[in-house]
Design a protein around this motif. Structure first.
Motif, PDB file in Angstrom:
ATOM      1  N   ASN A 131      36.163  47.076  45.403  1.00 34.87           N
ATOM      2  CA  ASN A 131      35.091  46.188  45.863  1.00 34.87           C
ATOM      3  C   ASN A 131      34.610  45.289  44.732  1.00 34.87           C
ATOM      4  O   ASN A 131      34.376  44.089  44.926  1.00 34.87           O
ATOM      5  N   VAL A 132      34.458  45.877  43.550  1.00 36.89           N
ATOM      6  CA  VAL A 132      33.903  45.124  42.421  1.00 36.89           C
ATOM      7  C   VAL A 132      34.924  44.145  41.849  1.00 36.89           C
ATOM      8  O   VAL A 132      34.622  42.958  41.671  1.00 36.89           O
ATOM      9  N   ILE A 133      36.133  44.610  41.571  1.00 33.76           N
ATOM     10  CA  ILE A 133      37.083  43.700  40.908  1.00 33.76           C
ATOM     11  C   ILE A 133      37.561  42.591  41.841  1.00 33.76           C
ATOM     12  O   ILE A 133      37.905  41.496  41.390  1.00 33.76           O
ATOM     13  N   LYS A 134      37.556  42.841  43.138  1.00 31.68           N
ATOM     14  CA  LYS A 134      38.005  41.823  44.096  1.00 31.68           C
ATOM     15  C   LYS A 134      37.007  40.684  44.239  1.00 31.68           C
ATOM     16  O   LYS A 134      37.389  39.525  44.408  1.00 31.68           O
ATOM     17  N   HIS A 135      35.723  40.998  44.166  1.00 36.73           N
ATOM     18  CA  HIS A 135      34.697  40.010  44.507  1.00 36.73           C
ATOM     19  C   HIS A 135      33.947  39.433  43.312  1.00 36.73           C
ATOM     20  O   HIS A 135      33.206  38.458  43.456  1.00 36.73           O
ATOM     21  N   THR A 136      34.123  39.992  42.130  1.00 39.97           N
ATOM     22  CA  THR A 136      33.384  39.526  40.954  1.00 39.97           C
ATOM     23  C   THR A 136      34.013  38.265  40.383  1.00 39.97           C
ATOM     24  O   THR A 136      35.234  38.126  40.310  1.00 39.97           O
TER      25      THR A 136
END
Length: 218
Positions: free
Chosen positions: A174-179
């Motif tokens: 979730n974090v690496i995809k959207h940051t």
């Protein structure tokens, strides 16, 4: 149900709130809600220090009173402090006066110009009251000469670490995809989130450090 990436419509509806920082710089802003909590906060501080990273902790006043030594460690490590109300109140279900007084009670402990509404849920009337001259004076009188202009901080990436049904690897994705540049990312400084936080936080720091990102306070 919750959204990992804050939608543009929400940012449009609440334009006075801070959703992200500059997209032109390779800086991301890690934030931790709901602490301080023994052991969990200590893990976060140790992990951040290993990557020379700074972050912002949106603290609950009641937890500060229960764990003052942990709160002091956060401050002594050079991280920023934010106000998250004294009792983690949900703005949509709380009358304005109660919400404001609870926020001021927390402010006596946090002494900050940063505020994040618990659950991200706050009425427009509460925003107006928080930003009013009277409350800004209440905030400003306790910030020891710093900029007293209250900033209400939201986010553009929600890790989902609070979701006990979410696999730790999914939390990380979730974090690496959207940051992106300037992203404000939400993690939770809580026992409920710890299984996913313990897995995700060091991996996120390692991933973005390798890509040349800095981790800064708000």
């Amino acid at each position: 149900m919750y959204l990992i990436k804050s939608p543009l419509l929400l940012k449009w509806y609440y334009p006075s709130l801070v959703w992200n920082k500059s997209r032109s710089e390779k800086v991301i802003y890690l934030t931790f809600d709901d602490g301080p909590i023994p052991n969990v906060t200590d893990f976060i501080l140790k992990t951040l220090k290993a990557f020379n990273a700074k972050a912002t902790f949106f603290c609950i006043g009641d937890n500060i009173q229960k764990h003052p030594e942990v709160f002091n460690r956060v401050k002594n490590d050079g991280h920023a402090i934010g106000n998250h109300t004294f009792n983690h109140l949900k703005g949509w279900k709380t009358d304005n006066e109660t919400y404001l007084q609870n926020t001021i009670k927390c402010q006596k402990l946090t002494q900050t110009n940063l505020f994040r509404p618990p659950y991200g849920r706050i009425k427009k009337s509460q925003i107006r009251s928080l930003k009013s001259m009277l409350l800004n004076q209440a905030f400003g009188s306790q910030i020891n000469g710093t900029d007293s202009n209250l900033q209400i901080i939201m986010w553009d990436v929600l890790s989902g670490d609070f979701d006990i049904n979410l696999a730790p690897e999914k939390c990380y994705q979730n974090v690496i995809k959207h940051t992106e540049n300037g992203s404000i990312i939400v993690f939770h400084d809580s026992l409920k989130a710890f299984d996913r936080l313990e897995y995700t936080l060091p991996r996120v720091l390692k991933y973005f450090a390798k890509k040349g990102f800095a981790f800064a306070t708000l």
